[in-house]
Design a protein around this motif. Structure first.
Motif, PDB file in Angstrom:
ATOM      1  N   UNK A   6       0.871  -1.171   0.000  1.00 22.26           N
ATOM      2  CA  UNK A   6       0.000   0.000   0.000  1.00 22.26           C
ATOM      3  C   UNK A   6       0.906   1.216   0.000  1.00 22.26           C
ATOM      4  N   UNK A   7       0.511   2.260  -0.704  1.00 15.57           N
ATOM      5  CA  UNK A   7       1.124   3.575  -0.539  1.00 15.57           C
ATOM      6  C   UNK A   7      -0.018   4.530  -0.232  1.00 15.57           C
ATOM      7  N   UNK A   8       0.286   5.640   0.401  1.00 19.86           N
ATOM      8  CA  UNK A   8      -0.759   6.498   0.928  1.00 19.86           C
ATOM      9  C   UNK A   8      -0.582   7.940   0.474  1.00 19.86           C
ATOM     10  N   UNK A   9      -1.717   8.635   0.393  1.00 18.09           N
ATOM     11  CA  UNK A   9      -1.746  10.036  -0.008  1.00 18.09           C
ATOM     12  C   UNK A   9      -2.595  10.809   0.988  1.00 18.09           C
ATOM     13  N   UNK A  10      -2.222  12.052   1.236  1.00 21.06           N
ATOM     14  CA  UNK A  10      -3.031  12.948   2.044  1.00 21.06           C
ATOM     15  C   UNK A  10      -2.903  14.345   1.466  1.00 21.06           C
ATOM     16  N   UNK A  21       8.926   7.706   0.683  1.00 24.18           N
ATOM     17  CA  UNK A  21       7.512   7.385   0.567  1.00 24.18           C
ATOM     18  C   UNK A  21       7.167   6.316   1.593  1.00 24.18           C
ATOM     19  N   UNK A  22       6.073   6.523   2.326  1.00 23.97           N
ATOM     20  CA  UNK A  22       5.626   5.547   3.325  1.00 23.97           C
ATOM     21  C   UNK A  22       4.912   4.410   2.599  1.00 23.97           C
ATOM     22  N   UNK A  23       5.408   3.187   2.784  1.00 22.22           N
ATOM     23  CA  UNK A  23       4.870   1.987   2.146  1.00 22.22           C
ATOM     24  C   UNK A  23       4.548   0.975   3.239  1.00 22.22           C
ATOM     25  N   UNK A  24       3.410   0.279   3.096  1.00 25.88           N
ATOM     26  CA  UNK A  24       3.036  -0.793   4.018  1.00 25.88           C
ATOM     27  C   UNK A  24       2.869  -2.069   3.203  1.00 25.88           C
ATOM     28  N   UNK A  25       3.572  -3.112   3.596  1.00 21.45           N
ATOM     29  CA  UNK A  25       3.511  -4.388   2.881  1.00 21.45           C
ATOM     30  C   UNK A  25       2.231  -5.147   3.227  1.00 21.45           C
ATOM     31  N   UNK A  26       1.742  -5.934   2.266  1.00 24.03           N
ATOM     32  CA  UNK A  26       0.608  -6.837   2.486  1.00 24.03           C
ATOM     33  C   UNK A  26       0.821  -8.095   1.652  1.00 24.03           C
ATOM     34  N   UNK A  27      -0.077  -9.073   1.790  1.00 25.49           N
ATOM     35  CA  UNK A  27       0.092 -10.370   1.132  1.00 25.49           C
ATOM     36  C   UNK A  27      -0.742 -10.561  -0.128  1.00 25.49           C
ATOM     37  N   UNK A  28      -1.453  -9.543  -0.585  1.00 22.97           N
ATOM     38  CA  UNK A  28      -2.301  -9.691  -1.760  1.00 22.97           C
ATOM     39  C   UNK A  28      -1.460  -9.648  -3.043  1.00 22.97           C
ATOM     40  N   UNK A  29      -1.692 -10.628  -3.916  1.00 22.51           N
ATOM     41  CA  UNK A  29      -0.976 -10.682  -5.191  1.00 22.51           C
ATOM     42  C   UNK A  29      -1.495  -9.588  -6.128  1.00 22.51           C
ATOM     43  N   UNK A  30      -0.660  -9.148  -7.029  1.00 15.26           N
ATOM     44  CA  UNK A  30      -1.054  -8.116  -7.989  1.00 15.26           C
ATOM     45  C   UNK A  30      -2.291  -8.536  -8.781  1.00 15.26           C
ATOM     46  N   UNK A  31      -2.412  -9.817  -9.101  1.00 12.34           N
ATOM     47  CA  UNK A  31      -3.561 -10.308  -9.866  1.00 12.34           C
ATOM     48  C   UNK A  31      -4.862 -10.271  -9.059  1.00 12.34           C
TER      49      UNK A  31
END
Length: 94
Positions: A6-10, A21-31
């Motif tokens: 995830x990347x975030x905007x405000x 850039x603040x990035x948060x990892x997750x387990x969802x595949x690009x597909x």
């Protein structure tokens, strides 16, 4: 949201932390990203997808987010619902 992050905007700007850039990892595949369903309540985003357990994405601050599994607590689940990601319908047992 992209595959694995995830990347975030405000205020129309990228959220940064320590000049990056603040990035948060997750387990969802690009597909899977395009078929994710979500619902938001204030600072919590509830995420669902048929191939992944449900999850919460929580905003603690602009550059402080957490993602965690959203376990099913209690019921009403029948013995057929043994999968962590699928709940059967009554008609499935007929």
């Amino acid at each position: 949201m992209g595959g694995g992050y995830f990347s975030f905007y405000t205020s129309d700007a990228v959220v940064t932390s320590n000049s990056s850039q603040y990035i948060l990892a997750h387990n969802y595949a690009a597909s899977s990203v395009s078929t994710i369903q979500y619902c938001q309540n204030h600072d919590v985003l509830y995420i669902s997808h048929p191939n992944y357990p449900p999850a919460n994405l929580i905003r603690n601050a602009a550059a402080n987010w957490t993602i965690s599994s959203l376990p099913f607590v209690g019921g009403p689940f029948m013995s057929i619902n043994l999968s962590a990601t699928t709940i059967g319908y009554y008609r499935d047992w007929e």
